[in-house]
Design a protein around this motif. Structure first.
Motif, PDB file in Angstrom:
ATOM      1  N   GLN A  22       0.821  -1.208   0.000  1.00 29.72           N
ATOM      2  CA  GLN A  22       0.000   0.000   0.000  1.00 29.72           C
ATOM      3  C   GLN A  22       0.860   1.266   0.000  1.00 29.72           C
ATOM      4  OE1 GLN A  22      -3.606  -0.041  -0.226  1.00 29.72           O
ATOM      5  NE2 GLN A  22      -2.774  -1.968  -0.960  1.00 29.72           N
ATOM      6  N   GLY A  23       1.986   1.220   0.702  1.00 24.92           N
ATOM      7  CA  GLY A  23       2.874   2.385   0.707  1.00 24.92           C
ATOM      8  C   GLY A  23       3.469   2.631  -0.661  1.00 24.92           C
ATOM      9  N   SER A  26       0.756   3.991  -2.924  1.00 22.93           N
ATOM     10  CA  SER A  26       0.412   5.376  -2.605  1.00 22.93           C
ATOM     11  C   SER A  26       1.410   6.348  -3.227  1.00 22.93           C
ATOM     12  CB  SER A  26       0.364   5.570  -1.085  1.00 22.93           C
ATOM     13  OG  SER A  26      -0.739   4.883  -0.528  1.00 22.93           O
ATOM     14  N   ARG A  88       0.563  10.038   1.335  1.00 25.21           N
ATOM     15  CA  ARG A  88       0.175   9.455   2.623  1.00 25.21           C
ATOM     16  C   ARG A  88      -1.247   8.883   2.562  1.00 25.21           C
ATOM     17  NH1 ARG A  88       2.365  10.010   7.544  1.00 25.21           N
ATOM     18  NH2 ARG A  88       3.718  11.683   6.788  1.00 25.21           N
ATOM     19  N   ASP A  89      -1.359   7.558   2.695  1.00 31.83           N
ATOM     20  CA  ASP A  89      -2.649   6.846   2.679  1.00 31.83           C
ATOM     21  C   ASP A  89      -3.440   7.068   1.386  1.00 31.83           C
ATOM     22  OD1 ASP A  89      -2.250   5.835   5.290  1.00 31.83           O
ATOM     23  OD2 ASP A  89      -3.013   7.684   6.166  1.00 31.83           O
ATOM     24  N   ALA A  92      -5.605   4.051  -0.003  1.00 33.75           N
ATOM     25  CA  ALA A  92      -6.891   3.874   0.666  1.00 33.75           C
ATOM     26  C   ALA A  92      -7.911   4.893   0.167  1.00 33.75           C
ATOM     27  CB  ALA A  92      -6.711   4.003   2.185  1.00 33.75           C
ATOM     28  N   THR A  93      -7.453   6.109  -0.100  1.00 39.06           N
ATOM     29  CA  THR A  93      -8.341   7.148  -0.621  1.00 39.06           C
ATOM     30  C   THR A  93      -8.893   6.751  -1.985  1.00 39.06           C
ATOM     31  OG1 THR A  93      -7.124   8.873   0.559  1.00 39.06           O
ATOM     32  CG2 THR A  93      -8.470   9.576  -1.318  1.00 39.06           C
TER      33      THR A  93
END
Length: 201
Positions: A22-23, A26, A88-89, A92-93
């Motif tokens: 995920q990082g 992103s 950052r995140d 997920a957004t």
């Protein structure tokens, strides 16, 4: 659809032996947004700095949010700093936004009704567009996918990136992902050493 959304959809169907972090994703999504903002004339790149341009507001909501977050004072923000700040995140957004838009659906991963759910792309025109870009090995999408560990099978004969600003952004994404991996490895080593200390000889 934007390059970032196309990239997210592509990462939903990776090879079974590779899960995209995920990082990493992103950071790559932040780079994809910046590339689309360059294409829209909202920013230019001067060396490793982002120079905000005119006021064209992107039609896409998330890309509009990215444009609104641009630093509009001197010194201009470095690309690397933008990737970490905007990234950052961000995965997920995008997941939430694509689910809300009906581009992603939750599928149960096991036969049992209480099995965990995973997200899959819905067969929409947007998904087919992303798949089309991927199938023709579109250079920008392929380069960003490679940054997160998905190899599209590009050969040396395939056309490369022909825009210096885009090349600079893609290189910054690769560097940021490698830096993140170095942090992960350092933490793993530190945690292992800490565990060994408590176990004793």
């Amino acid at each position: 659809m934007t390059t970032a959304k196309d990239l997210f959809i592509i990462t939903m169907a990776p090879k079974p032996d590779h899960a995209v972090g995920q990082g990493d994703l992103s950071l790559a999504l932040a780079g994809a947004e910046l590339i689309d903002l360059i294409g829209a004339g909202a920013v230019t790149v001067d060396g490793d700095r982002i120079v905000p341009g005119g006021p064209p507001a992107p039609d896409d909501r998330l890309l509009g949010e990215a444009a609104a977050l641009l630093t509009r004072h001197t010194p201009d923000e470095r690309i690397e700093d933008w990737l970490w700040r905007r990234g950052r995140d961000l995965a997920a957004t995008y997941r939430t936004a694509l689910e809300e838009d009906g581009e992603l659906t939750r599928q149960r991963s096991g036969r049992l009704s209480f099995g965990s759910k995973r997200v899959e792309p819905v067969d929409t025109p947007s998904r087919r567009r992303a798949a089309g870009r991927w199938e023709v090995k579109e250079p920008v999408l392929a380069a960003l996918a490679l940054a997160v560990g998905i190899d599209g099978g590009r050969s040396d004969d395939d056309p490369g990136l022909d825009d210096e600003a885009v090349t600079t952004v893609v290189a910054a994404v690769h560097d940021a992902v490698m830096e993140l991996e170095a942090v992960r490895q350092r933490r793993t080593i530190e945690n292992s050493a800490f565990a060994n200390l408590w176990r004793g000889p």
